[in-house]
Scaffold this motif. Structure first.
Motif, short mmCIF file in Angstrom:
data_model
loop_
_atom_site.label_atom_id
_atom_site.label_comp_id
_atom_site.label_asym_id
_atom_site.label_seq_id
_atom_site.Cartn_x
_atom_site.Cartn_y
_atom_site.Cartn_z
N LEU A 117 0.83 -1.20 0.00
CA LEU A 117 0.00 0.00 0.00
C LEU A 117 0.86 1.26 0.00
O LEU A 117 1.87 1.34 0.70
N SER A 118 0.44 2.25 -0.74
CA SER A 118 1.13 3.54 -0.74
C SER A 118 0.62 4.36 0.45
O SER A 118 -0.43 4.05 1.03
N ASP A 119 1.33 5.44 0.76
CA ASP A 119 0.90 6.32 1.84
C ASP A 119 -0.48 6.90 1.53
O ASP A 119 -1.33 7.01 2.42
N ARG A 120 -0.71 7.25 0.28
CA ARG A 120 -2.00 7.83 -0.12
C ARG A 120 -3.13 6.81 0.09
O ARG A 120 -4.21 7.15 0.57
N GLU A 121 -2.89 5.55 -0.25
CA GLU A 121 -3.91 4.50 -0.07
C GLU A 121 -4.19 4.27 1.42
O GLU A 121 -5.33 4.06 1.82
N ILE A 122 -3.15 4.31 2.22
CA ILE A 122 -3.33 4.13 3.67
C ILE A 122 -4.15 5.28 4.24
O ILE A 122 -5.10 5.06 5.01
N GLU A 123 -3.81 6.52 3.86
CA GLU A 123 -4.56 7.68 4.35
C GLU A 123 -6.02 7.61 3.92
O GLU A 123 -6.92 7.93 4.71
N SER A 124 -6.27 7.18 2.71
CA SER A 124 -7.64 7.06 2.21
C SER A 124 -8.41 6.01 3.01
O SER A 124 -9.57 6.21 3.38
#
Length: 102
Positions: A26-33
Protein backbone atom coordinates in the motif's frame (compact mmCIF):
# COMPACT_ATOMS: atom_id res chain seq x y z
CA UNK A 1 18.08 9.05 20.24
CA UNK A 2 20.56 6.68 18.70
CA UNK A 3 19.39 4.38 15.91
CA UNK A 4 20.89 1.41 17.75
CA UNK A 5 18.33 1.91 20.54
CA UNK A 6 15.33 1.68 18.22
CA UNK A 7 13.66 -1.72 18.30
CA UNK A 8 12.13 -2.82 15.02
CA UNK A 9 9.55 -5.55 14.99
CA UNK A 10 8.64 -7.41 11.87
CA UNK A 11 5.49 -9.29 11.04
CA UNK A 12 7.03 -12.07 8.97
CA UNK A 13 6.54 -14.74 11.65
CA UNK A 14 3.03 -13.75 12.69
CA UNK A 15 0.38 -16.44 12.50
CA UNK A 16 -2.69 -14.47 11.58
CA UNK A 17 -4.99 -13.99 8.63
CA UNK A 18 -3.64 -10.63 7.49
CA UNK A 19 -2.35 -10.44 3.93
CA UNK A 20 0.91 -8.69 4.87
CA UNK A 21 2.19 -8.61 1.27
CA UNK A 22 -0.87 -6.55 0.31
CA UNK A 23 -0.43 -4.27 3.35
CA UNK A 24 3.28 -3.75 2.59
CA UNK A 25 2.39 -2.82 -1.01
CA UNK A 26 0.00 0.00 0.00
CA UNK A 27 1.13 3.54 -0.74
CA UNK A 28 0.90 6.32 1.84
CA UNK A 29 -2.00 7.83 -0.12
CA UNK A 30 -3.91 4.50 -0.07
CA UNK A 31 -3.33 4.13 3.67
CA UNK A 32 -4.56 7.68 4.35
CA UNK A 33 -7.64 7.06 2.21
CA UNK A 34 -8.41 3.82 4.06
CA UNK A 35 -8.02 5.54 7.44
CA UNK A 36 -10.31 8.42 6.41
CA UNK A 37 -13.01 5.99 5.28
CA UNK A 38 -12.86 3.93 8.51
CA UNK A 39 -15.34 5.29 11.10
CA UNK A 40 -13.46 3.54 13.91
CA UNK A 41 -10.04 4.96 13.03
CA UNK A 42 -8.50 7.85 14.95
CA UNK A 43 -8.02 11.01 12.90
CA UNK A 44 -4.74 11.40 11.01
CA UNK A 45 -2.50 13.74 12.97
CA UNK A 46 -1.37 16.75 11.00
CA UNK A 47 1.69 19.00 11.08
CA UNK A 48 0.10 21.31 13.67
CA UNK A 49 -0.39 18.44 16.10
CA UNK A 50 3.23 17.35 15.73
CA UNK A 51 4.43 20.95 16.08
CA UNK A 52 2.78 21.32 19.48
CA UNK A 53 3.16 17.73 20.71
CA UNK A 54 5.19 17.14 23.86
CA UNK A 55 7.05 13.96 24.71
CA UNK A 56 5.64 12.33 27.85
CA UNK A 57 7.54 9.30 29.08
CA UNK A 58 5.69 6.80 31.26
CA UNK A 59 6.58 6.65 34.92
CA UNK A 60 8.98 3.84 35.72
CA UNK A 61 7.54 0.83 37.48
CA UNK A 62 8.78 -0.15 40.90
CA UNK A 63 10.17 -3.69 41.19
CA UNK A 64 8.71 -5.54 44.19
CA UNK A 65 8.41 -9.04 45.54
CA UNK A 66 4.78 -10.00 46.03
CA UNK A 67 3.14 -13.19 47.22
CA UNK A 68 -0.02 -14.00 45.28
CA UNK A 69 -2.47 -16.89 45.42
CA UNK A 70 -1.50 -19.57 42.90
CA UNK A 71 -5.01 -19.48 41.39
CA UNK A 72 -4.67 -15.75 40.61
CA UNK A 73 -1.22 -16.07 39.01
CA UNK A 74 -2.22 -19.12 36.96
CA UNK A 75 -5.34 -17.36 35.70
CA UNK A 76 -3.36 -14.34 34.46
CA UNK A 77 -0.57 -16.52 33.02
CA UNK A 78 -3.14 -18.59 31.11
CA UNK A 79 -4.17 -15.53 29.13
CA UNK A 80 -0.71 -15.18 27.58
CA UNK A 81 2.46 -13.15 27.72
CA UNK A 82 2.75 -9.92 29.71
CA UNK A 83 0.54 -11.29 32.47
CA UNK A 84 2.29 -9.07 35.03
CA UNK A 85 1.36 -5.98 33.01
CA UNK A 86 -2.26 -7.10 32.98
CA UNK A 87 -2.16 -7.66 36.74
CA UNK A 88 -0.77 -4.14 37.12
CA UNK A 89 -3.57 -2.75 34.92
CA UNK A 90 -6.22 -4.42 37.09
CA UNK A 91 -4.66 -3.02 40.26
CA UNK A 92 -4.34 0.44 38.69
CA UNK A 93 -8.04 0.38 37.71
CA UNK A 94 -8.91 -0.57 41.29
CA UNK A 95 -6.82 2.31 42.69
CA UNK A 96 -8.48 4.81 40.33
CA UNK A 97 -11.96 3.54 41.24
CA UNK A 98 -11.17 3.87 44.95
CA UNK A 99 -9.89 7.43 44.48
CA UNK A 100 -13.10 8.40 42.68
CA UNK A 101 -15.18 6.88 45.47
CA UNK A 102 -13.54 9.07 48.12
Amino acid sequence: MSVKHIAKRTHKNRRDKTDWARVDALSDREIESAVKSDPDAAPILGKEWFRTAKLALPERKVPISLRMDREVVEWFKASGKRYQSRMNAVLKAYVRAQRKAV
